[in-house]
Design a protein around this motif. Structure first.
Motif, PDB file in Angstrom:
ATOM      1  N   ALA A   2       0.728  -1.136  -0.039  1.00 51.42           N
ATOM      2  CA  ALA A   2      -0.117  -0.097  -0.013  1.00 51.42           C
ATOM      3  C   ALA A   2       1.022   1.387   0.058  1.00 51.42           C
ATOM      4  O   ALA A   2       1.275   1.882   1.030  1.00 51.42           O
ATOM      5  N   ASP A   3       1.334   1.802  -1.212  1.00 55.26           N
ATOM      6  CA  ASP A   3       2.243   2.779  -1.224  1.00 55.26           C
ATOM      7  C   ASP A   3       1.758   4.029  -1.762  1.00 55.26           C
ATOM      8  O   ASP A   3       2.702   5.376  -2.286  1.00 55.26           O
ATOM      9  N   SER A   4       0.692   4.384  -1.863  1.00 50.00           N
ATOM     10  CA  SER A   4      -0.114   5.681  -2.418  1.00 50.00           C
ATOM     11  C   SER A   4      -1.589   5.552  -1.925  1.00 50.00           C
ATOM     12  O   SER A   4      -2.361   4.435  -1.709  1.00 50.00           O
ATOM     13  N   PRO A   5      -2.280   6.787  -1.699  1.00 52.18           N
ATOM     14  CA  PRO A   5      -3.821   6.670  -1.198  1.00 52.18           C
ATOM     15  C   PRO A   5      -4.615   5.905  -2.278  1.00 52.18           C
ATOM     16  O   PRO A   5      -5.574   5.375  -2.032  1.00 52.18           O
ATOM     17  N   ALA A   6      -4.123   6.274  -3.696  1.00 55.78           N
ATOM     18  CA  ALA A   6      -4.950   5.515  -4.508  1.00 55.78           C
ATOM     19  C   ALA A   6      -4.732   4.196  -4.826  1.00 55.78           C
ATOM     20  O   ALA A   6      -5.800   3.442  -4.910  1.00 55.78           O
ATOM     21  N   LYS A   7      -3.817   3.613  -4.576  1.00 58.24           N
ATOM     22  CA  LYS A   7      -3.670   2.080  -4.344  1.00 58.24           C
ATOM     23  C   LYS A   7      -4.112   1.387  -3.146  1.00 58.24           C
ATOM     24  O   LYS A   7      -4.962   0.421  -3.296  1.00 58.24           O
ATOM     25  N   ARG A   8      -4.090   2.261  -1.887  1.00 54.37           N
ATOM     26  CA  ARG A   8      -4.915   1.809  -0.850  1.00 54.37           C
ATOM     27  C   ARG A   8      -6.237   1.727  -1.178  1.00 54.37           C
ATOM     28  O   ARG A   8      -7.059   0.913  -0.624  1.00 54.37           O
ATOM     29  N   HIS A   9      -6.850   2.875  -1.680  1.00 52.82           N
ATOM     30  CA  HIS A   9      -8.271   2.928  -2.188  1.00 52.82           C
ATOM     31  C   HIS A   9      -8.739   1.782  -2.831  1.00 52.82           C
ATOM     32  O   HIS A   9      -9.655   0.971  -2.649  1.00 52.82           O
ATOM     33  N   LEU A  10      -7.954   1.378  -4.109  1.00 47.87           N
ATOM     34  CA  LEU A  10      -8.033   0.438  -4.711  1.00 47.87           C
ATOM     35  C   LEU A  10      -8.100  -0.966  -3.991  1.00 47.87           C
ATOM     36  O   LEU A  10      -9.107  -1.773  -4.269  1.00 47.87           O
ATOM     37  N   GLN A  11      -7.243  -1.227  -3.228  1.00 44.20           N
ATOM     38  CA  GLN A  11      -7.083  -2.510  -2.359  1.00 44.20           C
ATOM     39  C   GLN A  11      -8.417  -2.463  -1.704  1.00 44.20           C
ATOM     40  O   GLN A  11      -9.007  -3.478  -1.301  1.00 44.20           O
ATOM     41  N   ARG A  12      -8.634  -1.566  -0.935  1.00 43.71           N
ATOM     42  CA  ARG A  12      -9.822  -1.421  -0.080  1.00 43.71           C
ATOM     43  C   ARG A  12     -11.131  -2.165  -0.838  1.00 43.71           C
ATOM     44  O   ARG A  12     -11.991  -2.910  -0.520  1.00 43.71           O
ATOM     45  N   VAL A  13     -11.520  -1.260  -1.897  1.00 43.19           N
ATOM     46  CA  VAL A  13     -12.671  -1.554  -2.982  1.00 43.19           C
ATOM     47  C   VAL A  13     -12.626  -3.015  -3.307  1.00 43.19           C
ATOM     48  O   VAL A  13     -13.467  -3.714  -3.327  1.00 43.19           O
ATOM     49  N   GLU A  14     -11.306  -3.561  -3.789  1.00 45.81           N
ATOM     50  CA  GLU A  14     -11.128  -4.800  -4.269  1.00 45.81           C
ATOM     51  C   GLU A  14     -11.385  -6.000  -3.234  1.00 45.81           C
ATOM     52  O   GLU A  14     -12.039  -6.968  -3.170  1.00 45.81           O
ATOM     53  N   ALA A  15     -10.733  -5.725  -1.786  1.00 50.32           N
ATOM     54  CA  ALA A  15     -10.996  -6.625  -0.783  1.00 50.32           C
ATOM     55  C   ALA A  15     -12.644  -6.732  -0.474  1.00 50.32           C
ATOM     56  O   ALA A  15     -13.358  -7.701   0.033  1.00 50.32           O
ATOM     57  N   GLU A  16     -13.159  -5.503  -0.387  1.00 46.48           N
ATOM     58  CA  GLU A  16     -14.805  -5.258  -0.144  1.00 46.48           C
ATOM     59  C   GLU A  16     -15.548  -6.112  -1.136  1.00 46.48           C
ATOM     60  O   GLU A  16     -16.524  -7.004  -0.884  1.00 46.48           O
ATOM     61  N   GLU A  17     -15.194  -5.865  -2.470  1.00 48.19           N
ATOM     62  CA  GLU A  17     -15.979  -6.763  -3.451  1.00 48.19           C
ATOM     63  C   GLU A  17     -15.713  -7.962  -3.408  1.00 48.19           C
ATOM     64  O   GLU A  17     -16.887  -8.974  -3.530  1.00 48.19           O
ATOM     65  N   ALA A  18     -14.566  -8.483  -3.041  1.00 46.85           N
ATOM     66  CA  ALA A  18     -14.022 -10.086  -3.143  1.00 46.85           C
ATOM     67  C   ALA A  18     -14.888 -10.672  -1.757  1.00 46.85           C
ATOM     68  O   ALA A  18     -15.575 -11.675  -1.873  1.00 46.85           O
ATOM     69  N   ALA A  19     -15.217  -9.831  -0.641  1.00 47.04           N
ATOM     70  CA  ALA A  19     -15.707 -10.394   0.447  1.00 47.04           C
ATOM     71  C   ALA A  19     -17.265 -10.603   0.233  1.00 47.04           C
ATOM     72  O   ALA A  19     -17.800 -11.485   0.576  1.00 47.04           O
ATOM     73  N   ARG A  20     -17.746  -9.480  -0.587  1.00 44.96           N
ATOM     74  CA  ARG A  20     -19.233  -9.347  -0.926  1.00 44.96           C
ATOM     75  C   ARG A  20     -19.731 -10.831  -1.714  1.00 44.96           C
ATOM     76  O   ARG A  20     -20.628 -11.387  -1.406  1.00 44.96           O
ATOM     77  N   ARG A  21     -18.758 -11.040  -2.724  1.00 41.21           N
ATOM     78  CA  ARG A  21     -18.899 -12.025  -3.593  1.00 41.21           C
ATOM     79  C   ARG A  21     -18.658 -13.479  -2.824  1.00 41.21           C
ATOM     80  O   ARG A  21     -19.668 -14.277  -3.159  1.00 41.21           O
TER      81      ARG A  21
END
Length: 235
Positions: A2-21
């Motif tokens: 997690a080396d930038s705010p944009a990358k952290r945001h993307l990781q959060r979104v991906e993790a949330e979507e993966a968990a929802r699926r």
């Protein structure tokens, strides 16, 4: 990772979507974000294995944990359940690092959804939370160090009803009672209700495990309650 705010945001979104699926199943295991995070966890565990000092390990975990914030935030936001070894491992890492509020935020999710600890752990998740926080609190109190009573109350509440050895629950109740009684000072004396709560915890702890070490604490708490009630009747 997690080396930038944009990358952290993307990781959060991906993790949330993966968990929802996953929605309570095990499909999260096959998602790219989970595999990436699991690989990072394995790398960091290898670093930790090179350290013998528990204190030094805790310090390194504290330094490493922000790397996983986005993933944890996403999974907890989804609130969907599904076995996740990353989440349950990081719950313990937060305890080891002394980040108890963060650990209990994760624990509430882990225990509500019935997540288990990874295979290398023999204890249940509820037992891990109760035992590790109880031990940490009692060790701190032995040295006169402060330990947040609110953390102990949250630990008792979040693990309520979860199976564990009686002595583990007794230790946590003992820690909560001692932590509460330690806040009693001339400047901020405890009231009768607070002392009664500590007495209830001590009695329950002794009932669960007779050798828990709380009998003298119980006697002191009962004397304190008698004193408080006597002062109130004289007012």
């Amino acid at each position: 990772m997690a080396d930038s705010p944009a990358k952290r945001h993307l990781q959060r979104v991906e993790a949330e979507e993966a968990a929802r699926r996953a929605a309570g199943g095990n499909l999260v295991e096959g998602t790219p974000i989970y595999q990436q995070t699991l690989l990072q966890l394995a790398t960091d565990r290898a670093r930790l294995k090179q350290i013998q000092s528990s204190q030094a390990k805790g310090q390194l975990k504290a330094a490493l944990l922000p790397t996983y914030d986005a993933y944890i935030e996403g999974v907890l936001a989804a609130d969907a359940g599904g076995q996740d070894d990353v989440v349950s491992t990081l719950m313990l890492w937060n305890i080891d690092a002394g980040l108890y509020d963060a650990a209990l935020d994760i624990a509430a999710y882990v225990l509500a959804h019935g997540l288990t600890m990874p295979d290398r752990f023999e204890r249940t998740a509820g037992c891990v939370v109760a035992e590790e926080i109880g031990i940490a609190a009692l060790n701190a109190l032995k040295t006169g160090a402060a330990f947040d009573p609110g953390v102990l109350s949250r630990a008792v509440e979040v693990t309520d009803g979860h199976d564990m050895p009686d002595q583990v629950r007794a230790r946590l109740l003992l820690a909560r009672a001692r932590g509460l009684l330690a806040t009693n000072t001339e400047a901020t004396p405890l009231d009768a209700e607070a002392v009664s709560t500590a007495i209830d915890d001590l009695r329950r702890a002794i009932q669960l495990h007779d050798s828990c070490g709380g009998k003298e604490d119980l006697k002191r708490a009962e004397r304190l309650l008698t004193k408080i009630e006597g002062n109130q009747s004289n007012d």
